[in-house]
Write a protein that holds these residues in place. Structure first.
Motif, PDB file in Angstrom:
ATOM      1  N   ASP A  65       0.883  -1.266  -0.051  1.00  0.00           N
ATOM      2  CA  ASP A  65       0.154  -0.129  -0.037  1.00  0.00           C
ATOM      3  C   ASP A  65       0.999   1.232  -0.053  1.00  0.00           C
ATOM      4  O   ASP A  65       2.098   1.200   0.645  1.00  0.00           O
ATOM      5  CB  ASP A  65      -0.754   0.103   1.191  1.00  0.00           C
ATOM      6  CG  ASP A  65      -2.238   0.831   0.773  1.00  0.00           C
ATOM      7  OD1 ASP A  65      -2.091   2.045   0.679  1.00  0.00           O
ATOM      8  OD2 ASP A  65      -3.274   0.161   0.782  1.00  0.00           O
ATOM      9  N   ARG A  66       0.479   2.174  -0.842  1.00  0.00           N
ATOM     10  CA  ARG A  66       1.145   3.534  -0.879  1.00  0.00           C
ATOM     11  C   ARG A  66       1.017   4.417   0.502  1.00  0.00           C
ATOM     12  O   ARG A  66       1.523   5.503   0.574  1.00  0.00           O
ATOM     13  CB  ARG A  66       0.813   4.249  -2.100  1.00  0.00           C
ATOM     14  CG  ARG A  66      -0.361   4.593  -2.211  1.00  0.00           C
ATOM     15  CD  ARG A  66      -0.743   5.141  -3.516  1.00  0.00           C
ATOM     16  NE  ARG A  66      -0.003   5.957  -4.321  1.00  0.00           N
ATOM     17  CZ  ARG A  66      -0.179   6.508  -5.675  1.00  0.00           C
ATOM     18  NH1 ARG A  66      -0.909   5.901  -6.248  1.00  0.00           N
ATOM     19  NH2 ARG A  66       0.420   7.446  -6.109  1.00  0.00           N
ATOM     20  N   ASP A  67      -0.154   3.885   1.291  1.00  0.00           N
ATOM     21  CA  ASP A  67      -0.667   4.876   2.285  1.00  0.00           C
ATOM     22  C   ASP A  67      -0.059   4.155   3.577  1.00  0.00           C
ATOM     23  O   ASP A  67      -0.379   3.324   3.990  1.00  0.00           O
ATOM     24  CB  ASP A  67      -2.239   4.832   2.238  1.00  0.00           C
ATOM     25  CG  ASP A  67      -2.841   5.667   3.404  1.00  0.00           C
ATOM     26  OD1 ASP A  67      -1.981   6.254   4.276  1.00  0.00           O
ATOM     27  OD2 ASP A  67      -3.835   5.958   3.318  1.00  0.00           O
ATOM     28  N   PRO A  68       0.693   4.892   4.374  1.00  0.00           N
ATOM     29  CA  PRO A  68       1.433   4.554   5.638  1.00  0.00           C
ATOM     30  C   PRO A  68       0.276   4.115   6.535  1.00  0.00           C
ATOM     31  O   PRO A  68       0.446   3.488   7.486  1.00  0.00           O
ATOM     32  CB  PRO A  68       2.403   5.608   5.981  1.00  0.00           C
ATOM     33  CG  PRO A  68       2.746   6.225   4.816  1.00  0.00           C
ATOM     34  CD  PRO A  68       1.563   6.256   3.949  1.00  0.00           C
ATOM     35  N   VAL A  91       3.990   1.409  -4.005  1.00  0.00           N
ATOM     36  CA  VAL A  91       3.085   1.523  -5.095  1.00  0.00           C
ATOM     37  C   VAL A  91       2.968   0.368  -5.983  1.00  0.00           C
ATOM     38  O   VAL A  91       3.957  -0.043  -6.084  1.00  0.00           O
ATOM     39  CB  VAL A  91       3.280   2.942  -5.854  1.00  0.00           C
ATOM     40  CG1 VAL A  91       2.276   3.344  -6.844  1.00  0.00           C
ATOM     41  CG2 VAL A  91       3.546   4.195  -4.825  1.00  0.00           C
ATOM     42  N   TYR A  92       1.787   0.136  -6.384  1.00  0.00           N
ATOM     43  CA  TYR A  92       1.656  -1.322  -7.063  1.00  0.00           C
ATOM     44  C   TYR A  92       2.153  -1.252  -8.497  1.00  0.00           C
ATOM     45  O   TYR A  92       2.365  -2.480  -8.754  1.00  0.00           O
ATOM     46  CB  TYR A  92       0.111  -1.546  -7.021  1.00  0.00           C
ATOM     47  CG  TYR A  92      -0.891  -0.461  -7.570  1.00  0.00           C
ATOM     48  CD1 TYR A  92      -0.981  -0.114  -8.927  1.00  0.00           C
ATOM     49  CD2 TYR A  92      -1.520   0.279  -6.523  1.00  0.00           C
ATOM     50  CE1 TYR A  92      -1.766   0.836  -9.405  1.00  0.00           C
ATOM     51  CE2 TYR A  92      -2.435   1.223  -6.823  1.00  0.00           C
ATOM     52  CZ  TYR A  92      -2.660   1.422  -8.336  1.00  0.00           C
ATOM     53  OH  TYR A  92      -3.761   2.497  -8.726  1.00  0.00           O
ATOM     54  N   ASP A 125      -9.661  15.057   6.860  1.00  0.00           N
ATOM     55  CA  ASP A 125      -8.582  15.768   6.643  1.00  0.00           C
ATOM     56  C   ASP A 125      -7.799  15.217   5.338  1.00  0.00           C
ATOM     57  O   ASP A 125      -6.843  15.823   5.070  1.00  0.00           O
ATOM     58  CB  ASP A 125      -7.618  15.982   7.897  1.00  0.00           C
ATOM     59  CG  ASP A 125      -7.005  14.525   8.153  1.00  0.00           C
ATOM     60  OD1 ASP A 125      -7.413  13.614   7.754  1.00  0.00           O
ATOM     61  OD2 ASP A 125      -6.178  14.631   9.148  1.00  0.00           O
ATOM     62  N   ARG A 126      -8.246  14.076   4.872  1.00  0.00           N
ATOM     63  CA  ARG A 126      -7.480  13.545   3.657  1.00  0.00           C
ATOM     64  C   ARG A 126      -7.902  14.257   2.477  1.00  0.00           C
ATOM     65  O   ARG A 126      -7.228  14.382   1.219  1.00  0.00           O
ATOM     66  CB  ARG A 126      -7.828  12.150   3.611  1.00  0.00           C
ATOM     67  CG  ARG A 126      -7.379  11.316   4.653  1.00  0.00           C
ATOM     68  CD  ARG A 126      -6.012  11.494   5.009  1.00  0.00           C
ATOM     69  NE  ARG A 126      -4.993  10.961   3.832  1.00  0.00           N
ATOM     70  CZ  ARG A 126      -4.529   9.658   3.776  1.00  0.00           C
ATOM     71  NH1 ARG A 126      -4.979   8.770   4.643  1.00  0.00           N
ATOM     72  NH2 ARG A 126      -3.788   9.424   2.660  1.00  0.00           N
ATOM     73  N   ASP A 141      -0.497   8.864  -0.398  1.00  0.00           N
ATOM     74  CA  ASP A 141       0.784   8.729   0.335  1.00  0.00           C
ATOM     75  C   ASP A 141       1.062  10.525   0.908  1.00  0.00           C
ATOM     76  O   ASP A 141       1.583  11.128   0.020  1.00  0.00           O
ATOM     77  CB  ASP A 141       1.798   8.176  -0.391  1.00  0.00           C
ATOM     78  CG  ASP A 141       3.186   8.171   0.679  1.00  0.00           C
ATOM     79  OD1 ASP A 141       2.979   8.827   1.526  1.00  0.00           O
ATOM     80  OD2 ASP A 141       4.035   7.511   0.005  1.00  0.00           O
ATOM     81  N   ARG A 142       0.750  10.866   2.227  1.00  0.00           N
ATOM     82  CA  ARG A 142       0.998  12.125   2.217  1.00  0.00           C
ATOM     83  C   ARG A 142       2.248  12.137   2.768  1.00  0.00           C
ATOM     84  O   ARG A 142       2.584  13.461   3.160  1.00  0.00           O
ATOM     85  CB  ARG A 142       0.099  12.352   3.659  1.00  0.00           C
ATOM     86  CG  ARG A 142      -1.337  12.545   3.094  1.00  0.00           C
ATOM     87  CD  ARG A 142      -2.327  12.949   4.427  1.00  0.00           C
ATOM     88  NE  ARG A 142      -2.656  12.285   5.341  1.00  0.00           N
ATOM     89  CZ  ARG A 142      -3.199  12.274   6.461  1.00  0.00           C
ATOM     90  NH1 ARG A 142      -3.951  13.401   6.600  1.00  0.00           N
ATOM     91  NH2 ARG A 142      -3.451  11.377   7.445  1.00  0.00           N
TER      92      ARG A 142
END
Length: 326
Positions: A65-68, A91-92, A125-126, A141-142
């Motif tokens: 996943d690209r999102d921690p 990232v995939y 907040d995303r 991915d912030r």
């Protein structure tokens, strides 16, 4: 998943779970003595992954996943499975690099559940959902990349219109882009509410009364641009097909026509018999490498869309490798 009016609804239910399990089962129950490997390339909350691990006690999971934040939550959910689980922040389209780093030459099954995950939608907040007032962010991915605010406040009007037209299939792209440029000259656009309101007032009144929230297409387009989703998808699916052995399977869940069109084209090309028509017999090197497991794109049942609104726009396609690459 699509950023629709249901963004605030509760529940993180894996989409088309039963069908995904049924399609992937033959690939992760190999006749060999080794433990099968399942790659969840878009791990999210880990719902599909948990179900696969429970259904197949010898299964090993590689989750990307690209999102921690998603990785942290899925790691807690999948902790009971111990060393059967390996999670990677990636990232995939980085599948080959991840597998090389882990020393895994091939995987037996791959799942892509594309789009925005439930936590990304539900956390105001995303900035993914137009139903919340939040900063214009939209990064999956912030830790990296430009934000939606940077896009709307810095791109020229022509480029904004191109993005809205190409990625949002927005027929009023030029009108919306021009309105964005006028508004940002007064003060920068920095919130989802201001952008959604601006889009609503930029299109004809008759159009506002049908088809749901008129900001949906604009938000989709900005999200795709911010995260490079379509370019990544064009690289990721062929990369995934390349790591499947004979008998390996891939399942793709997509949530808008742009993703699904790429999926259809790539799988169809791999499943096509390209033997020259003037030959009296087929050549092995021209035989299809994959066979399609779905007739077109499969849709969720009415029951599922009723209980899980986020499944409403999903389209599922699947394929199996029948022949090794030459």
């Amino acid at each position: 998943m699509d950023v629709g009016d249901h963004a605030a609804e509760a529940g993180h239910v894996p989409v088309m779970l039963g069908r995904v399990l049924a399609l992937l089962a033959p690939a992760v129950e190999p006749a060999t003595g080794r433990d099968p490997v399942y790659l969840d390339a878009t791990l999210g909350m880990g719902g599909h992954a948990e179900a696969m691990l429970r259904a197949h006690p010898r299964l090993r999971l590689i989750g990307l996943d690209r999102d921690p934040t998603a990785l942290e939550r899925s790691a807690a959910r999948l902790a009971p499975f111990g060393d059967r689980v390996a999670l990677e922040h990636a990232v995939y389209d980085e599948i080959p690099e991840v597998l090389d780093r882990l020393g895994v030459p091939a995987v037996d099954a791959v799942l892509f559940d594309l789009g925005v995950s439930s936590p990304q939608l539900d956390e105001a907040d995303r900035g993914f959902a137009y139903s919340y007032d939040a900063p214009l962010d939209m990064r999956m991915d912030r830790t990296q990349g430009l934000t939606a605010a940077e896009v709307v406040n810095s791109y020229p009007a022509g480029e904004l219109a191109r993005i809205l037209r190409a990625y949002g299939e927005e027929r009023f792209a030029q009108r919306i882009a021009s309105a964005i440029v006028r508004e940002r000259e007064r003060t920068p656009l920095d919130s989802t509410r201001r952008l959604a309101d601006l889009v609503r007032t930029s299109i004809p009144a008759a159009t506002r009364r049908t088809g749901g929230n008129p900001a949906k297409r604009t938000f989709q387009a900005l999200r795709i641009e911010v995260n490079g989703e379509l370019d990544i998808w064009r690289r990721a699916l062929p990369a995934a097909l390349g790591v499947l052995p004979a008998g390996g399977r891939v399942v793709v869940l997509s949530y808008h026509s742009l993703e699904d069109r790429i999926t259809k084209q790539v799988l169809a090309a791999q499943a096509a018999d390209t033997t020259p028509p003037d030959l009296p017999f087929p050549l092995p090197e021209h035989e299809p490498r994959f066979r399609l497991l779905t007739r077109g794109a499969e849709l969720p049942s009415d029951e599922e869309t009723t209980t899980n609104p986020r499944a409403g726009s999903v389209r599922m396609r699947a394929a199996e490798r029948v022949r090794e690459a030459t």
